[in-house]
Design a protein around this motif. Structure first.
Motif, PDB file in Angstrom:
ATOM      1  N   VAL A 172       0.824  -1.208   0.000  1.00  0.00           N
ATOM      2  CA  VAL A 172       0.000   0.000   0.000  1.00  0.00           C
ATOM      3  C   VAL A 172       0.860   1.261   0.000  1.00  0.00           C
ATOM      4  N   THR A 173       2.021   1.203   0.634  1.00  0.00           N
ATOM      5  CA  THR A 173       2.855   2.399   0.761  1.00  0.00           C
ATOM      6  C   THR A 173       4.271   2.215   0.227  1.00  0.00           C
ATOM      7  N   ALA A 174       4.492   1.168  -0.568  1.00  0.00           N
ATOM      8  CA  ALA A 174       5.851   0.914  -1.058  1.00  0.00           C
ATOM      9  C   ALA A 174       5.871   0.657  -2.551  1.00  0.00           C
ATOM     10  N   PHE A 175       6.909   1.171  -3.220  1.00  0.00           N
ATOM     11  CA  PHE A 175       7.088   1.011  -4.658  1.00  0.00           C
ATOM     12  C   PHE A 175       8.556   0.711  -4.943  1.00  0.00           C
ATOM     13  N   SER A 176       8.802  -0.017  -6.030  1.00  0.00           N
ATOM     14  CA  SER A 176      10.175  -0.293  -6.445  1.00  0.00           C
ATOM     15  C   SER A 176      10.340   0.051  -7.917  1.00  0.00           C
ATOM     16  N   VAL A 177      11.571   0.395  -8.297  1.00  0.00           N
ATOM     17  CA  VAL A 177      11.893   0.720  -9.688  1.00  0.00           C
ATOM     18  C   VAL A 177      12.907  -0.294 -10.195  1.00  0.00           C
ATOM     19  N   THR A 178      12.605  -0.921 -11.327  1.00  0.00           N
ATOM     20  CA  THR A 178      13.513  -1.884 -11.946  1.00  0.00           C
ATOM     21  C   THR A 178      13.610  -1.603 -13.437  1.00  0.00           C
ATOM     22  N   THR A 179      14.613  -2.194 -14.077  1.00  0.00           N
ATOM     23  CA  THR A 179      14.801  -2.039 -15.518  1.00  0.00           C
ATOM     24  C   THR A 179      14.070  -3.152 -16.252  1.00  0.00           C
ATOM     25  N   PHE A 180      13.371  -2.791 -17.288  1.00  0.00           N
ATOM     26  CA  PHE A 180      12.651  -3.755 -18.125  1.00  0.00           C
ATOM     27  C   PHE A 180      13.641  -4.767 -18.696  1.00  0.00           C
ATOM     28  N   ALA A 181      13.278  -6.032 -18.624  1.00  0.00           N
ATOM     29  CA  ALA A 181      14.125  -7.095 -19.186  1.00  0.00           C
ATOM     30  C   ALA A 181      13.262  -8.024 -20.029  1.00  0.00           C
ATOM     31  N   PHE A 182      13.718  -8.330 -21.235  1.00  0.00           N
ATOM     32  CA  PHE A 182      12.984  -9.235 -22.106  1.00  0.00           C
ATOM     33  C   PHE A 182      13.063 -10.666 -21.558  1.00  0.00           C
ATOM     34  N   ASP A 183      12.019 -11.425 -21.831  1.00  0.00           N
ATOM     35  CA  ASP A 183      12.025 -12.834 -21.437  1.00  0.00           C
ATOM     36  C   ASP A 183      13.156 -13.577 -22.146  1.00  0.00           C
ATOM     37  N   GLU A 184      13.653 -14.641 -21.490  1.00  0.00           N
ATOM     38  CA  GLU A 184      14.680 -15.492 -22.076  1.00  0.00           C
ATOM     39  C   GLU A 184      14.274 -16.956 -21.930  1.00  0.00           C
ATOM     40  N   THR A 185      14.930 -17.802 -22.688  1.00  0.00           N
ATOM     41  CA  THR A 185      14.690 -19.231 -22.551  1.00  0.00           C
ATOM     42  C   THR A 185      15.248 -19.721 -21.216  1.00  0.00           C
ATOM     43  N   VAL A 186      14.781 -20.892 -20.786  1.00  0.00           N
ATOM     44  CA  VAL A 186      15.269 -21.473 -19.541  1.00  0.00           C
ATOM     45  C   VAL A 186      16.772 -21.694 -19.605  1.00  0.00           C
ATOM     46  N   ALA A 187      17.259 -22.046 -20.770  1.00  0.00           N
ATOM     47  CA  ALA A 187      18.692 -22.303 -20.945  1.00  0.00           C
ATOM     48  C   ALA A 187      19.513 -21.018 -21.043  1.00  0.00           C
ATOM     49  N   ASP A 188      18.824 -19.865 -21.029  1.00  0.00           N
ATOM     50  CA  ASP A 188      19.494 -18.573 -21.094  1.00  0.00           C
ATOM     51  C   ASP A 188      20.333 -18.430 -22.362  1.00  0.00           C
ATOM     52  N   ASP A 189      19.822 -18.993 -23.479  1.00  0.00           N
ATOM     53  CA  ASP A 189      20.567 -18.905 -24.737  1.00  0.00           C
ATOM     54  C   ASP A 189      19.790 -18.167 -25.826  1.00  0.00           C
ATOM     55  N   GLN A 190      18.632 -17.599 -25.451  1.00  0.00           N
ATOM     56  CA  GLN A 190      17.850 -16.844 -26.431  1.00  0.00           C
ATOM     57  C   GLN A 190      17.037 -15.776 -25.703  1.00  0.00           C
ATOM     58  N   THR A 191      17.115 -14.562 -26.208  1.00  0.00           N
ATOM     59  CA  THR A 191      16.360 -13.449 -25.635  1.00  0.00           C
ATOM     60  C   THR A 191      15.235 -13.077 -26.584  1.00  0.00           C
ATOM     61  N   TYR A 192      14.015 -12.987 -26.052  1.00  0.00           N
ATOM     62  CA  TYR A 192      12.848 -12.695 -26.885  1.00  0.00           C
ATOM     63  C   TYR A 192      12.681 -11.182 -27.037  1.00  0.00           C
TER      64      TYR A 192
END
Length: 663
Positions: free
Chosen positions: A155-175
């Motif tokens: 209710v009283t808290a917010f966070s700021v993060t950088t947008f990141a594209f989804d990746e495969t489980v193997a971390d070898d392809q970025t969508y």
């Protein structure tokens, strides 16, 4: 001879001085030369605008060299969780609106993201930022930094993060989106099919040191660039085993990054997250896969796969805004376009097309839906237009709604709109001008009513934000110190003064109020008790003392403003021709008033008092008046006008008037 001329309404509002000779138009008899600090009403009359309640004072001194230093945006999570987001240089303040009490309070101040990095929105970037929101997440886009996410975590808290594209489980392809930036025929030769520190060599100059950190694809498989050697050679880490090491033209590069730029515009539309307009692809548009807002995989162009298109209409179009309305509307630096939606099916990669409509171009001021259309500021900063689908034209048109009031539009920096507020059914659009004035637009499309008024205050309006039926603003003003500061305020119909609050006397009915919670010494403040205007006083010793005038216990204390209405030169068609330019005199003015407490006509004040009222030179106590009041005037002029103003900052509503002219 005499003639009586009616002005039954003011629905066209304040019109341009250039129209003073257009006595042939209905606009002339439905408008005025000045409409200041007044609401235009649906019935045709005008009413003194609401005052503002002080909510918060920001630290720092305004720099007039910057068009935007604090920017307000709404954050709407649910019916009972509403927030005001105040963006400033590398910071964010979040104000919560309590659903039960309506009280606005500061709940969060953020100066770093979740990774402890500085927030990327500097003063210079605030104006060009675009926003969209879904549930508890707000996205911010700007061509200088990667999209940021603001997430409500409680209710009283917010966070700021950088947008990141989804990746495969193997971390070898970025969508993410990719594009072939190289010239035709340029090949890429990998040193090896796998491993780290492997060279990637092009057949012509291509690489830049800023490519480090970028992902490229060779025949669809990714390589992360980790080092720069020359314009033809870089080194990288192969993320997924390559198919060959031969020279090939089948390669491309991530569209979004530090070197190619970041999206300028962003919005949600048809359950996809759309963004558009990077530095190197200013006319490109990308949409996520359906319901997966971080996945931009084009796949095999299935119905739910990512949509990626380019405008390509034969001229340069740098996209500045995306607006989800009847269709997906695209506002660029040179024209207005749209992507048609369908009644019986969703947008897909195979049916999406973009159509150019009008050739005006939009400024960086964020467009807003209003009265069935989308309002936007033309790139010249001199006109506000509405982008509206015309059944007659079977296309969108861009009508200049500020044309007859063009003098009220001065390089706008911000806009907001409200539908039904201030205890009224009307809808209003608020346009913050670079000169600190507020141009307020009133429209009832089905009745063909529209008009503008100008609002001013002691200081300058800087930003505006509407949440439901409430309107908030940031104002640069001097609170007594001799130096301007920014304050967050809310327009409220219960208030007659600006930057005001309700104060209780330091002791019962002693007429002394501690006002240093808002103001500093030397502030000149007005005091109102109920419907009684007590007068103007200067704060000293952190107090306002009105005991010499009247001993009171509670009062509204703030900054006064005057509502005024000036007619166009009163004219008429008589035997022998029009009265235009002829000497003539306004002999009588009969005003139709509603719940009015203070009004003057051509500097003649009318003290509206009842038998129980007390009126002295330093205090005016009125009963409100409803009905017709007559003023008798003297003096000839070639351009006689009716000037309606006030001697006290109290209620005023004018429904119309009858003007008697002698000639």
């Amino acid at each position: 001879m005499k003639v009586r001329i009616p002005q039954n309404n003011f629905e066209r509002g304040e019109i341009s001085p250039s129209m003073r000779m257009r006595t042939d138009l209905n606009t002339y008899v439905q408008g005025a030369e000045e409409v200041r600090n007044l609401f235009l009403l649906a019935e045709g009359g005008v009413k003194r605008r609401a005052g503002t309640e002080w909510l918060h004072t920001f630290t720092g001194t305004p720099n007039t060299a910057n068009r935007v230093e604090i920017r307000l945006e709404p954050f709407l999570f649910s019916d009972d969780e509403r927030y005001i987001m105040a963006f400033y240089n590398a910071g964010l303040k979040v104000f919560r609106i309590n659903a039960s009490t309506g009280v606005v309070s500061l709940v969060a101040t953020i100066t770093a993201d979740s990774a402890s990095a500085s927030l990327p929105w500097t003063t210079a970037r605030l104006e060009r930022m675009t926003f969209t929101q879904n549930a508890d997440v707000m996205f911010i886009a700007h061509p200088d930094f990667m999209i940021r996410k603001i997430t409500r975590t409680s209710v009283t808290a917010f966070s700021v993060t950088t947008f990141a594209f989804d990746e495969t489980v193997a971390d070898d392809q970025t969508y993410q989106p990719y594009f072939s930036f190289q010239a035709s025929g340029v090949t890429l030769t990998p040193q090896a099919t796998s491993g780290t520190g492997k060279t990637m060599t092009t057949s012509a100059d291509y690489w830049n040191s800023s490519h480090v950190g970028t992902i490229i694809r060779y025949a669809g498989n990714e390589v992360l660039i980790t080092g720069y050697t020359s314009a033809t050679v870089v080194t990288g880490t192969v993320r997924k085993t390559l198919s060959a090491t031969t020279a090939s033209t089948n390669w491309d590069e991530a569209s979004i990054g530090a070197y190619r730029g970041y999206p300028s515009a962003i919005t949600f539309h048809e359950d996809r997250l759309w963004f558009a307009g990077t530095t190197n692809q200013p006319d490109a548009i990308w949409a996520s896969t359906t319901s997966e807002y971080f996945n931009y995989d084009v796949g095999s162009a299935g119905d739910s796969d990512s949509i990626q298109i380019t405008i390509n209409v034969g001229e340069f179009n740098a996209i500045r805004h995306l607006v989800a309305n009847r269709d997906l509307q695209v506002f660029t630096s040179t024209s207005e376009l749209y992507i048609p939606s369908f009644a019986d099916k969703a947008l897909t990669p195979t049916n999406t097309q973009i159509r150019r409509q009008t050739p005006y171009g939009a400024s960086y001021t964020r467009p807003l839906p209003f009265d069935g259309a989308t309002l936007y500021v033309q790139k010249t900063g001199t006109s506000v237009r509405e982008f509206l689908f015309s059944d007659k034209e079977s296309a969108y048109v861009s009508t200049p709604i500020s044309l007859i009031s063009s003098h009220l539009i001065n390089n706008p920096v911000h806009m907001a709109s409200v539908k039904g507020a201030f205890d009224r059914p009307e809808q209003y659009a608020f346009v913050v001008n670079a000169d600190g004035s507020l141009a307020v637009f009133h429209s009832i499309r089905n009745e063909e009513k529209a008009g503008w008024a100008k609002w001013t205050t002691t200081g300058n309006y800087h930003s505006v934000c509407a949440i439901d039926d409430r309107v908030f603003c940031v104002v640069s003003r001097d609170l007594g110190s001799g130096t301007n500061t920014y304050s967050l305020e809310e327009f409220k119909t219960s208030l007659r003064l600006d930057c005001s609050d309700s104060f209780t006397a330091t002791s019962s009915n002693n007429g002394i109020f501690s006002t240093n919670t808002i103001y500093t010494n030397n502030a000149v403040l007005s005091v109102i008790e109920g419907d009684n205007y007590i007068g103007s006083f200067t704060q000293a010793s952190n107090q306002i003392n009105v005991s010499s005038v009247k001993s009171i216990n509670t009062a509204e204390i703030g900054l006064s403003f005057t509502a005024s209405l000036k007619s166009l030169p009163i004219d008429a068609q008589v035997t022998g021709g029009p009265l235009t330019g002829e000497p003539r005199a306004i002999t009588r003015v009969n005003l139709d008033l509603l719940s009015t407490l203070s009004v003057s006509v051509n500097a003649q004040p009318l003290l509206i008092q009842g038998v129980t009222d007390t009126v002295t030179s330093s205090q005016m106590a009125f009963n409100s008046f409803t009905g017709k009041k007559e003023f008798r005037l003297l003096g000839y002029s070639r351009d006689p006008r009716v000037e309606i103003t006030q001697t006290a900052p109290l209620d005023l509503q004018i429904n119309g008037m009858i003007v008697e002219v002698a000639f």
